[in-house]
Design a protein around this motif. Structure first.
Motif, PDB file in Angstrom:
ATOM      1  N   LEU A   1       0.772  -1.145   0.130  1.00  0.00           N
ATOM      2  CA  LEU A   1      -0.139   0.015  -0.024  1.00  0.00           C
ATOM      3  C   LEU A   1       0.807   1.331   0.071  1.00  0.00           C
ATOM      4  O   LEU A   1       0.427   2.213  -0.371  1.00  0.00           O
ATOM      5  CB  LEU A   1      -0.954  -0.125   1.179  1.00  0.00           C
ATOM      6  CG  LEU A   1      -1.928   1.320   1.157  1.00  0.00           C
ATOM      7  CD1 LEU A   1      -2.943   1.165   0.243  1.00  0.00           C
ATOM      8  CD2 LEU A   1      -2.493   1.239   2.600  1.00  0.00           C
ATOM      9  N   ASN A   2       2.040   1.342   0.620  1.00  0.00           N
ATOM     10  CA  ASN A   2       2.872   2.176   0.821  1.00  0.00           C
ATOM     11  C   ASN A   2       3.912   2.392  -0.187  1.00  0.00           C
ATOM     12  O   ASN A   2       4.931   3.092   0.065  1.00  0.00           O
ATOM     13  CB  ASN A   2       3.472   2.514   2.370  1.00  0.00           C
ATOM     14  CG  ASN A   2       2.134   2.834   3.322  1.00  0.00           C
ATOM     15  OD1 ASN A   2       1.569   3.865   3.237  1.00  0.00           O
ATOM     16  ND2 ASN A   2       1.691   1.956   4.273  1.00  0.00           N
ATOM     17  N   GLU A   3       4.222   1.769  -1.135  1.00  0.00           N
ATOM     18  CA  GLU A   3       5.286   1.463  -2.221  1.00  0.00           C
ATOM     19  C   GLU A   3       5.269   2.819  -2.774  1.00  0.00           C
ATOM     20  O   GLU A   3       4.320   3.528  -2.990  1.00  0.00           O
ATOM     21  CB  GLU A   3       4.739   0.579  -3.325  1.00  0.00           C
ATOM     22  CG  GLU A   3       5.168  -1.064  -2.778  1.00  0.00           C
ATOM     23  CD  GLU A   3       5.009  -1.776  -3.745  1.00  0.00           C
ATOM     24  OE1 GLU A   3       5.499  -2.786  -3.766  1.00  0.00           O
ATOM     25  OE2 GLU A   3       4.212  -1.620  -4.996  1.00  0.00           O
ATOM     26  N   GLY A   4       6.428   3.453  -2.865  1.00  0.00           N
ATOM     27  CA  GLY A   4       6.883   4.595  -3.539  1.00  0.00           C
ATOM     28  C   GLY A   4       6.488   5.924  -2.446  1.00  0.00           C
ATOM     29  O   GLY A   4       6.761   6.807  -3.022  1.00  0.00           O
ATOM     30  N   LYS A   5       6.003   5.487  -1.612  1.00  0.00           N
ATOM     31  CA  LYS A   5       5.866   6.596  -0.502  1.00  0.00           C
ATOM     32  C   LYS A   5       7.009   6.530   0.645  1.00  0.00           C
ATOM     33  O   LYS A   5       7.735   5.617   0.954  1.00  0.00           O
ATOM     34  CB  LYS A   5       4.523   6.387   0.555  1.00  0.00           C
ATOM     35  CG  LYS A   5       3.427   6.591  -0.495  1.00  0.00           C
ATOM     36  CD  LYS A   5       1.994   6.444   0.402  1.00  0.00           C
ATOM     37  CE  LYS A   5       0.929   6.008  -0.863  1.00  0.00           C
ATOM     38  NZ  LYS A   5      -0.168   5.637  -0.070  1.00  0.00           N
ATOM     39  N   GLU A   6       7.364   7.847   0.992  1.00  0.00           N
ATOM     40  CA  GLU A   6       8.318   7.911   2.123  1.00  0.00           C
ATOM     41  C   GLU A   6       7.665   7.509   3.658  1.00  0.00           C
ATOM     42  O   GLU A   6       6.702   7.768   3.981  1.00  0.00           O
ATOM     43  CB  GLU A   6       8.674   9.460   2.379  1.00  0.00           C
ATOM     44  CG  GLU A   6       9.953   9.690   3.328  1.00  0.00           C
ATOM     45  CD  GLU A   6      11.179   9.041   2.715  1.00  0.00           C
ATOM     46  OE1 GLU A   6      12.132   8.566   3.639  1.00  0.00           O
ATOM     47  OE2 GLU A   6      11.257   8.935   1.461  1.00  0.00           O
ATOM     48  N   ILE A   7       8.685   6.471   3.691  1.00  0.00           N
ATOM     49  CA  ILE A   7       8.228   5.677   5.170  1.00  0.00           C
ATOM     50  C   ILE A   7       9.397   6.120   6.148  1.00  0.00           C
ATOM     51  O   ILE A   7      10.505   6.094   6.036  1.00  0.00           O
ATOM     52  CB  ILE A   7       8.679   4.294   5.123  1.00  0.00           C
ATOM     53  CG1 ILE A   7       7.434   3.674   3.916  1.00  0.00           C
ATOM     54  CG2 ILE A   7       8.154   3.400   6.285  1.00  0.00           C
ATOM     55  CD1 ILE A   7       5.962   3.951   4.147  1.00  0.00           C
ATOM     56  N   PRO A   8       8.923   6.534   7.140  1.00  0.00           N
ATOM     57  CA  PRO A   8       9.662   6.930   8.407  1.00  0.00           C
ATOM     58  C   PRO A   8      10.840   5.852   8.806  1.00  0.00           C
ATOM     59  O   PRO A   8      10.492   4.741   8.887  1.00  0.00           O
ATOM     60  CB  PRO A   8       9.145   7.480   9.601  1.00  0.00           C
ATOM     61  CG  PRO A   8       7.474   7.645   8.972  1.00  0.00           C
ATOM     62  CD  PRO A   8       7.373   6.740   7.761  1.00  0.00           C
ATOM     63  N   GLU A   9      11.901   6.109   8.970  1.00  0.00           N
ATOM     64  CA  GLU A   9      12.973   5.540   9.406  1.00  0.00           C
ATOM     65  C   GLU A   9      12.710   4.092  10.322  1.00  0.00           C
ATOM     66  O   GLU A   9      12.939   3.087  10.331  1.00  0.00           O
ATOM     67  CB  GLU A   9      14.165   6.218   9.861  1.00  0.00           C
ATOM     68  CG  GLU A   9      15.611   5.134   9.919  1.00  0.00           C
ATOM     69  CD  GLU A   9      16.124   4.186   8.973  1.00  0.00           C
ATOM     70  OE1 GLU A   9      16.333   2.955   8.873  1.00  0.00           O
ATOM     71  OE2 GLU A   9      15.906   4.935   7.776  1.00  0.00           O
ATOM     72  N   GLU A  10      12.029   4.745  11.602  1.00  0.00           N
ATOM     73  CA  GLU A  10      11.592   4.000  12.707  1.00  0.00           C
ATOM     74  C   GLU A  10      10.660   2.891  12.340  1.00  0.00           C
ATOM     75  O   GLU A  10      10.419   1.743  12.965  1.00  0.00           O
ATOM     76  CB  GLU A  10      11.283   4.786  13.761  1.00  0.00           C
ATOM     77  CG  GLU A  10       9.657   5.365  13.751  1.00  0.00           C
ATOM     78  CD  GLU A  10       9.674   6.830  13.089  1.00  0.00           C
ATOM     79  OE1 GLU A  10       9.105   7.595  13.416  1.00  0.00           O
ATOM     80  OE2 GLU A  10      10.962   7.316  12.329  1.00  0.00           O
TER      81      GLU A  10
END
Length: 192
Positions: free
Chosen positions: A43-52
């Motif tokens: 679902l979150n492919e290509g989105k910026e995911i926070p490091e944590e």
């Protein structure tokens, strides 16, 4: 019994609580649940995911592969319960030891653990995820519940309702499924 498809990402704590509700509804004989996969990573492919969140997302990918390797619905439900109890109730990471212990508790062959590193299962996860998104008709998170021809994100339940309250909630959801024009209902989330 009302047939229900419950699409879930095993890493989501809200999904875990909702899954305990629908499992209890099934245990009460009101629903026949088919346990389907969806992926917050997809679902979150290509989105910026926070490091944590990245290590947790990587763990979820491995767990989804193991769940995808289990074709039998009842066995998948047992495995998800064993995994989710360890993760969401006991605070364990989805590491190799947790996966192996859950596979053993679910009564599955030891070889099932090997699916965690088998990328061939990613296609099965993605196909189920895509089915969930198509059922909702727009991008939606976990969980997704399909009753009859209607599907929605949620419901999100925190805390898990007691049996009678849970059955009333399910009856409301079942009734909403018979209203073709119904699409969304949302309120504030209770902290867990």
């Amino acid at each position: 019994m009302t047939p229900v498809e419950f699409f879930f990402d095993p890493g989501c704590p809200y999904t875990w609580r909702t899954s305990r509700w629908i499992a209890d509804v099934a245990d009460a004989g009101a629903a026949a649940v088919t346990w389907r996969l969806m992926s917050l990573s997809v679902l979150n492919e290509g989105k910026e995911i926070p490091e944590e969140y990245r290590p947790v997302m990587a763990q979820n990918v491995r767990v989804l592969r193991v769940l995808a390797a289990v074709e039998d619905n009842d066995a998948r439900a047992r495995l998800f319960t064993a995994l989710g109890t360890r993760r969401h109730e006991q605070g364990a990471d989805y590491d190799d030891d947790t996966i192996a212990a859950a596979v053993a508790e679910a009564g599955l062959p030891d070889e099932t653990v090997k699916a965690a590193d088998d990328e061939a299962f990613d296609a099965l996860v993605r196909a189920s995820h895509d089915d969930a998104q198509a059922a909702v008709g727009q991008e939606a998170g976990s969980p997704i519940l399909r009753v009859g021809g209607n599907a929605w994100f949620g419901p999100v339940v925190v805390p898990v309702p007691e049996r009678e309250e849970g059955l009333r909630l399910f009856e409301a959801v079942r009734l909403l499924a018979d209203v073709p024009s119904f699409s969304e209902l949302k309120g504030s989330r209770n902290p867990f």
